[in-house]
Design an enzyme around this catalytic site. Structure first.
Site, short mmCIF file in Angstrom:
data_model
loop_
_atom_site.label_atom_id
_atom_site.label_comp_id
_atom_site.label_asym_id
_atom_site.label_seq_id
_atom_site.Cartn_x
_atom_site.Cartn_y
_atom_site.Cartn_z
N CYS A 96 0.84 -1.20 0.00
CA CYS A 96 0.00 0.00 0.00
C CYS A 96 0.87 1.25 0.00
O CYS A 96 1.57 1.54 0.97
CB CYS A 96 -0.92 -0.06 1.23
SG CYS A 96 -1.57 1.52 1.80
N CYS A 99 0.27 3.84 2.70
CA CYS A 99 0.75 3.32 4.01
C CYS A 99 2.24 3.56 4.15
O CYS A 99 2.72 4.00 5.20
CB CYS A 99 0.49 1.82 4.13
SG CYS A 99 -1.25 1.36 4.05
#
Ligand SMILES: [Zn+2]
Length: 171
Positions: A96, A99
């Protein structure tokens, strides 16, 4: 007032007044349960000792590591249930992008809020069972827990000021 020894069900205040947070600078002398980030032992520590830096009675390592604590299915429930400090969990995954972008700021949060909150991470790829249990639909998602219960959640990456603001307001 020696209150070591683990009997008694938690703090002595009668009833759950929803004190959200101990006022800063208040003369408190209370024991907090803090789960060791290294060996997962629950320690009882005076708050002022915690601020001064306390070590785990079991493994002797620092209770406040200043780094995000990586939770797994083996440790997650224990840390949610047995910490008297608020616990904030970043549900993330290695693939991600947002993230990964947020990770350095989250590391700084862990250092800055070490004595105010437990800052943790959960890898939703390797720990998908927990992600499913909490209905995580997008990542990153932050969930704040207090006294074993979810009290707030927020999806989407935040920068450092945003993280600090959200955690201080919600955790
Ligand atoms: Zn320990």
């Amino acid at each position: 007032m020696p209150s070591y020894g683990g009997h008694g069900d938690g703090p002595k205040t009668g009833g759950d007044r929803a004190d959200r947070r101990i006022p800063k600078g208040a003369p408190v002398s209370e024991h907090l349960r803090v789960v060791c980030p290294h060996c997962d032992t629950t320690n009882r520590v005076l708050r002022e000792r915690l601020d001064a830096g306390a070590n785990c009675g079991s493994c002797k390592q620092a209770l406040l590591s200043g780094q995000p604590l990586e939770l797994t299915h083996a440790t997650f429930d224990h840390h949610v249930a047995a910490n008297d400090l608020p616990l904030v969990v970043d549900f993330w995954a290695p693939w991600c992008g947002p993230c990964r972008t947020m990770a350095p700021a989250y590391d700084q949060v862990a250092a800055q809020l070490a004595s105010e909150a437990r800052i943790a991470k959960l890898n939703t790829e390797t720990e998908s069972g927990i992600a499913t249990r909490f209905g995580i639909r997008s990542i990153p998602t932050l969930i704040a827990f207090r006294n074993g219960r979810e009290v707030a959640r927020q999806s989407g990456a935040m920068d450092l000021p945003g993280l600090l603001r959200w955690i201080r307001a919600n955790a």
